[in-house]
Write a protein that holds these residues in place. Structure first.
Motif, PDB file in Angstrom:
ATOM      1  N   SER A 147       0.854  -1.185   0.000  1.00 47.34           N
ATOM      2  CA  SER A 147       0.000   0.000   0.000  1.00 47.34           C
ATOM      3  C   SER A 147       0.886   1.229   0.000  1.00 47.34           C
ATOM      4  CB  SER A 147      -0.914   0.022   1.234  1.00 47.34           C
ATOM      5  OG  SER A 147      -1.565   1.281   1.344  1.00 47.34           O
ATOM      6  N   ALA A 148       0.537   2.194  -0.823  1.00 43.44           N
ATOM      7  CA  ALA A 148       1.336   3.419  -0.917  1.00 43.44           C
ATOM      8  C   ALA A 148       1.154   4.324   0.295  1.00 43.44           C
ATOM      9  CB  ALA A 148       0.972   4.189  -2.190  1.00 43.44           C
ATOM     10  N   TYR A 149       0.087   4.121   1.064  1.00 41.07           N
ATOM     11  CA  TYR A 149      -0.213   4.971   2.233  1.00 41.07           C
ATOM     12  C   TYR A 149      -0.881   4.105   3.298  1.00 41.07           C
ATOM     13  CZ  TYR A 149      -3.880   5.178  -1.309  1.00 41.07           C
ATOM     14  OH  TYR A 149      -4.768   4.854  -2.310  1.00 41.07           O
ATOM     15  N   PRO A 150      -0.148   3.148   3.868  1.00 49.79           N
ATOM     16  CA  PRO A 150      -0.747   2.122   4.725  1.00 49.79           C
ATOM     17  C   PRO A 150      -1.370   2.625   6.010  1.00 49.79           C
ATOM     18  CG  PRO A 150       1.650   2.029   4.820  1.00 49.79           C
ATOM     19  CD  PRO A 150       1.304   2.965   3.720  1.00 49.79           C
ATOM     20  N   ASN A 151      -1.003   3.820   6.466  1.00 49.07           N
ATOM     21  CA  ASN A 151      -1.542   4.326   7.732  1.00 49.07           C
ATOM     22  C   ASN A 151      -2.537   5.466   7.541  1.00 49.07           C
ATOM     23  OD1 ASN A 151      -0.204   2.649   9.747  1.00 49.07           O
ATOM     24  ND2 ASN A 151       1.680   3.540   8.948  1.00 49.07           N
ATOM     25  N   LEU A 152      -3.058   5.584   6.339  1.00 48.26           N
ATOM     26  CA  LEU A 152      -4.126   6.540   6.067  1.00 48.26           C
ATOM     27  C   LEU A 152      -5.410   5.775   5.790  1.00 48.26           C
ATOM     28  CD1 LEU A 152      -2.421   9.171   3.706  1.00 48.26           C
ATOM     29  CD2 LEU A 152      -3.086   9.490   6.097  1.00 48.26           C
ATOM     30  N   THR A 153      -6.441   6.012   6.564  1.00 50.71           N
ATOM     31  CA  THR A 153      -7.732   5.407   6.285  1.00 50.71           C
ATOM     32  C   THR A 153      -8.440   6.199   5.194  1.00 50.71           C
ATOM     33  OG1 THR A 153      -8.981   6.707   7.889  1.00 50.71           O
ATOM     34  CG2 THR A 153      -7.889   4.702   8.702  1.00 50.71           C
ATOM     35  N   ALA A 154      -9.482   5.610   4.626  1.00 50.60           N
ATOM     36  CA  ALA A 154     -10.258   6.312   3.607  1.00 50.60           C
ATOM     37  C   ALA A 154     -10.867   7.593   4.171  1.00 50.60           C
ATOM     38  CB  ALA A 154     -11.348   5.393   3.061  1.00 50.60           C
ATOM     39  N   ILE A 155     -11.277   7.551   5.432  1.00 51.07           N
ATOM     40  CA  ILE A 155     -11.836   8.753   6.070  1.00 51.07           C
ATOM     41  C   ILE A 155     -10.750   9.807   6.269  1.00 51.07           C
ATOM     42  CG2 ILE A 155     -12.863   9.626   8.210  1.00 51.07           C
ATOM     43  CD1 ILE A 155     -14.463   7.030   8.358  1.00 51.07           C
ATOM     44  N   ASN A 156      -9.541   9.390   6.664  1.00 48.61           N
ATOM     45  CA  ASN A 156      -8.416  10.334   6.764  1.00 48.61           C
ATOM     46  C   ASN A 156      -8.171  11.027   5.431  1.00 48.61           C
ATOM     47  OD1 ASN A 156      -6.431   8.044   8.793  1.00 48.61           O
ATOM     48  ND2 ASN A 156      -7.879   9.616   9.455  1.00 48.61           N
ATOM     49  N   ILE A 157      -8.153  10.242   4.374  1.00 52.59           N
ATOM     50  CA  ILE A 157      -7.845  10.771   3.046  1.00 52.59           C
ATOM     51  C   ILE A 157      -8.897  11.777   2.607  1.00 52.59           C
ATOM     52  CG2 ILE A 157      -7.644  10.128   0.614  1.00 52.59           C
ATOM     53  CD1 ILE A 157      -6.424   7.456   1.629  1.00 52.59           C
ATOM     54  N   GLU A 158     -10.163  11.457   2.837  1.00 57.07           N
ATOM     55  CA  GLU A 158     -11.235  12.386   2.475  1.00 57.07           C
ATOM     56  C   GLU A 158     -11.156  13.656   3.320  1.00 57.07           C
ATOM     57  OE1 GLU A 158     -14.590  14.191   0.866  1.00 57.07           O
ATOM     58  OE2 GLU A 158     -13.298  12.593   0.102  1.00 57.07           O
ATOM     59  N   ASN A 159     -10.860  13.516   4.603  1.00 57.98           N
ATOM     60  CA  ASN A 159     -10.742  14.688   5.467  1.00 57.98           C
ATOM     61  C   ASN A 159      -9.608  15.597   5.001  1.00 57.98           C
ATOM     62  OD1 ASN A 159     -11.572  16.033   8.096  1.00 57.98           O
ATOM     63  ND2 ASN A 159      -9.373  15.764   8.420  1.00 57.98           N
ATOM     64  N   ASN A 160      -8.469  14.991   4.636  1.00 55.59           N
ATOM     65  CA  ASN A 160      -7.344  15.786   4.150  1.00 55.59           C
ATOM     66  C   ASN A 160      -7.714  16.528   2.874  1.00 55.59           C
ATOM     67  OD1 ASN A 160      -5.855  14.765   6.266  1.00 55.59           O
ATOM     68  ND2 ASN A 160      -4.809  13.221   5.042  1.00 55.59           N
ATOM     69  N   ALA A 161      -8.484  15.874   2.003  1.00 61.09           N
ATOM     70  CA  ALA A 161      -8.919  16.527   0.772  1.00 61.09           C
ATOM     71  C   ALA A 161      -9.837  17.722   1.079  1.00 61.09           C
ATOM     72  CB  ALA A 161      -9.639  15.527  -0.124  1.00 61.09           C
ATOM     73  N   GLN A 162     -10.681  17.591   2.101  1.00 59.27           N
ATOM     74  CA  GLN A 162     -11.565  18.688   2.474  1.00 59.27           C
ATOM     75  C   GLN A 162     -10.795  19.838   3.130  1.00 59.27           C
ATOM     76  OE1 GLN A 162     -14.723  18.989   1.519  1.00 59.27           O
ATOM     77  NE2 GLN A 162     -14.366  17.055   0.441  1.00 59.27           N
ATOM     78  N   VAL A 163      -9.715  19.513   3.839  1.00 56.22           N
ATOM     79  CA  VAL A 163      -8.853  20.573   4.375  1.00 56.22           C
ATOM     80  C   VAL A 163      -8.300  21.402   3.229  1.00 56.22           C
ATOM     81  CG1 VAL A 163      -6.668  21.038   5.555  1.00 56.22           C
ATOM     82  CG2 VAL A 163      -8.274  19.379   6.513  1.00 56.22           C
ATOM     83  N   ARG A 164      -7.808  20.737   2.217  1.00 56.57           N
ATOM     84  CA  ARG A 164      -7.295  21.453   1.050  1.00 56.57           C
ATOM     85  C   ARG A 164      -8.390  22.271   0.365  1.00 56.57           C
ATOM     86  NH1 ARG A 164      -4.972  18.864  -4.354  1.00 56.57           N
ATOM     87  NH2 ARG A 164      -4.480  20.757  -5.511  1.00 56.57           N
ATOM     88  N   ALA A 165      -9.567  21.655   0.182  1.00 58.07           N
ATOM     89  CA  ALA A 165     -10.659  22.346  -0.498  1.00 58.07           C
ATOM     90  C   ALA A 165     -11.072  23.611   0.248  1.00 58.07           C
ATOM     91  CB  ALA A 165     -11.847  21.409  -0.653  1.00 58.07           C
ATOM     92  N   GLY A 166     -10.958  23.604   1.583  1.00 57.81           N
ATOM     93  CA  GLY A 166     -11.361  24.757   2.379  1.00 57.81           C
ATOM     94  C   GLY A 166     -10.421  25.936   2.305  1.00 57.81           C
ATOM     95  N   LEU A 167      -9.309  25.777   1.614  1.00 61.67           N
ATOM     96  CA  LEU A 167      -8.352  26.889   1.499  1.00 61.67           C
ATOM     97  C   LEU A 167      -8.706  27.874   0.405  1.00 61.67           C
ATOM     98  CD1 LEU A 167      -4.994  24.943   1.936  1.00 61.67           C
ATOM     99  CD2 LEU A 167      -6.010  26.551   3.556  1.00 61.67           C
ATOM    100  N   HIS A 168      -9.616  27.521  -0.483  1.00 60.80           N
ATOM    101  CA  HIS A 168      -9.954  28.439  -1.577  1.00 60.80           C
ATOM    102  C   HIS A 168     -11.452  28.697  -1.619  1.00 60.80           C
ATOM    103  CE1 HIS A 168     -11.184  24.853  -3.848  1.00 60.80           C
ATOM    104  NE2 HIS A 168     -10.067  24.303  -3.410  1.00 60.80           N
TER     105      HIS A 168
END
Length: 422
Positions: A386-407
């Motif tokens: 796995s390219a990101y074994p310690n990131l859950t699907a929920i973690n990944i989506e949350n990180n994407a929303q953090v980025r989206a909230g910057l603009h």
């Protein structure tokens, strides 16, 4: 970050007779460090998941052990194959030398290895991707972004008394001032225009086919229902129990990181009715995964990163593989609680599945029988990456929303909700 989509590659190799033990040893060595060992999967740009798994032969004389090589990667898949051959040639040689037709040592080259892999690519009956278009690079970068923003908030000042909008503005200024993070002020790229056009054409084609089949479905509904219930009542449904040693071996490679791998196989129940029903239902699953369940939610289940269904032996058997978060127990409970009807519709066409009622009822709701069935048909993946074994699907989506909230513009209430993601 380039715009792209994901692809699932399935390669199936027949194992040379008498080589099974040697193959097991080679896989154990390769699996000890799939990222940076002889396979070097960690050097392959855009590779989300990879695994080797051995599928036992079908019952009866003359069956062949088959080695599955599965990739979930960013497009184009042919580029990932070239990188795997380039960086992991020695690892491929150590494993695939035990399979029929692999180039002899004197004939091995990047070209001959690539040709062997391409010749053994098989189609998937259905493929699910958690979020279409989210690349490995994006997932990793957005995880770094979130960590950087949290570090900024922790070390810079006391934020008490500040309005959410003010804190957000400070975060935006921090990101804009950091050359390594400035990319995050732009929206995440979407799949390419050509990919989206193909998807819309596929959607239109699927709808047209569905409409054309409505009269057939109406005419055939009663005969279908009669045959279905006849089979459901008469087909054997034995309670299968997994061997203790088998369960122990499976447990040795589970729960080592935040994610887990799952592979199971089984025979399709005899008869054309079951075979055609399995084909049709998996077509529907693939259509739904492509057009409806393509952003972090498979009919209510949000813990799956990638999954696929593959027919084997002329559609007499089926293999299911997934990459998911948490324990297998929670994974099974999630499906039983949220989408048991879907499990029943697809997997009840497999031999030994708990008895269903009208295709979607009962079955998996018989929890103990279902979990025993799953364990009994599961096989270990001795090589899994796995390219990101310690990131859950929920973690990944949350990180994407953090980025989206910057603009973009954001109210104070929206800014407060966004900050809670941090």
């Amino acid at each position: 970050m380039s715009s792209t989509h994901q692809e699932a590659l399935t390669m199936i190799f027949p194992v040379s007779a008498g080589s099974e033990a040697a193959l097991d040893d080679a896989l154990a060595t390769a699996g000890a460090d799939a990222a940076l060992g002889s396979m070097n999967f960690g050097k392959v740009d855009g590779l989300h998941f990879a695994r080797f798994v051995v599928i036992p032969p079908a019952p009866g004389a003359g069956g062949t052990v088959q080695l599955f090589f599965l990739l979930d990667c960013d497009a184009p898949a042919r580029t990932r194959l070239r990188e795997i051959v380039r960086d992991g040639g020695a690892g491929l040689d150590a494993v695939l030398r035990w399979c029929d037709g692999y180039p002899a040592e004197s004939e091995r080259s990047a070209a001959s290895r690539s040709d062997y892999l391409r010749r053994h690519i098989q189609p998937s009956a259905a493929v699910y991707v958690n979020t279409v278009g989210r690349t490995v690079k994006q997932i990793r970068a957005e995880a770094t972004l979130r960590e950087s923003v949290e570090g900024f908030l922790d070390r810079e000042r006391d934020w008490s008394g500040k309005r959410p909008g003010e804190i957000r503005s400070a975060i935006q200024a921090f990101v804009a001032a950091d050359g390594d993070l400035r990319w995050a002020l732009l929206p995440a790229p979407q799949p390419s225009l050509s990919f989206r056009a193909r998807r819309y054409l596929n959607l239109a084609f699927g709808i047209a086919i569905g409409m054309a089949l409505v009269p057939v479905a109406l005419v055939g509904a009663i005969p279908f229902a009669v045959q279905l219930r006849r089979l459901e009542r008469s087909e054997p449904s034995p309670r299968v129990l997994p061997d203790d040693e088998h369960v122990r071996k499976l447990g040795e490679i589970e729960d080592l990181v935040s994610q887990n791998q799952f592979t199971a196989y089984g025979e399709i129940k005899p008869g054309r009715f079951r075979r055609y029903l399995a084909v049709g239902l998996l077509w529907a699953v693939n259509f739904g995964a492509r057009h409806r369940f393509n952003h972090g939610n498979l009919a209510g289940v949000k813990t799956i990163h990638a999954a696929r269904w593959v027919f084997l032996d002329g559609r007499k058997r089926m293999v299911f593989c997934s990459n998911y978060d948490g324990s297998l127990e929670n994974y099974m409970d999630d499906f039983i609680d949220k989408v048991a009807w879907g499990l029943n519709a697809v997997f009840s066409n497999g031999a030994e599945y708990p008895r269903t009622n009208w295709l979607v009822r009962d079955g998996a709701k018989n929890e103990l029988a279902f979990k025993s069935y799953i364990r009994a048909h599961q096989v270990p993946s001795p090589v899994w990456y796995s390219a990101y074994p310690n990131l859950t699907a929920i973690n990944i989506e949350n990180n994407a929303q953090v980025r989206a909230g910057l603009h973009g513009e954001m109210s104070e209430a929206d800014a407060a909700r966004w900050l809670r993601r941090l």
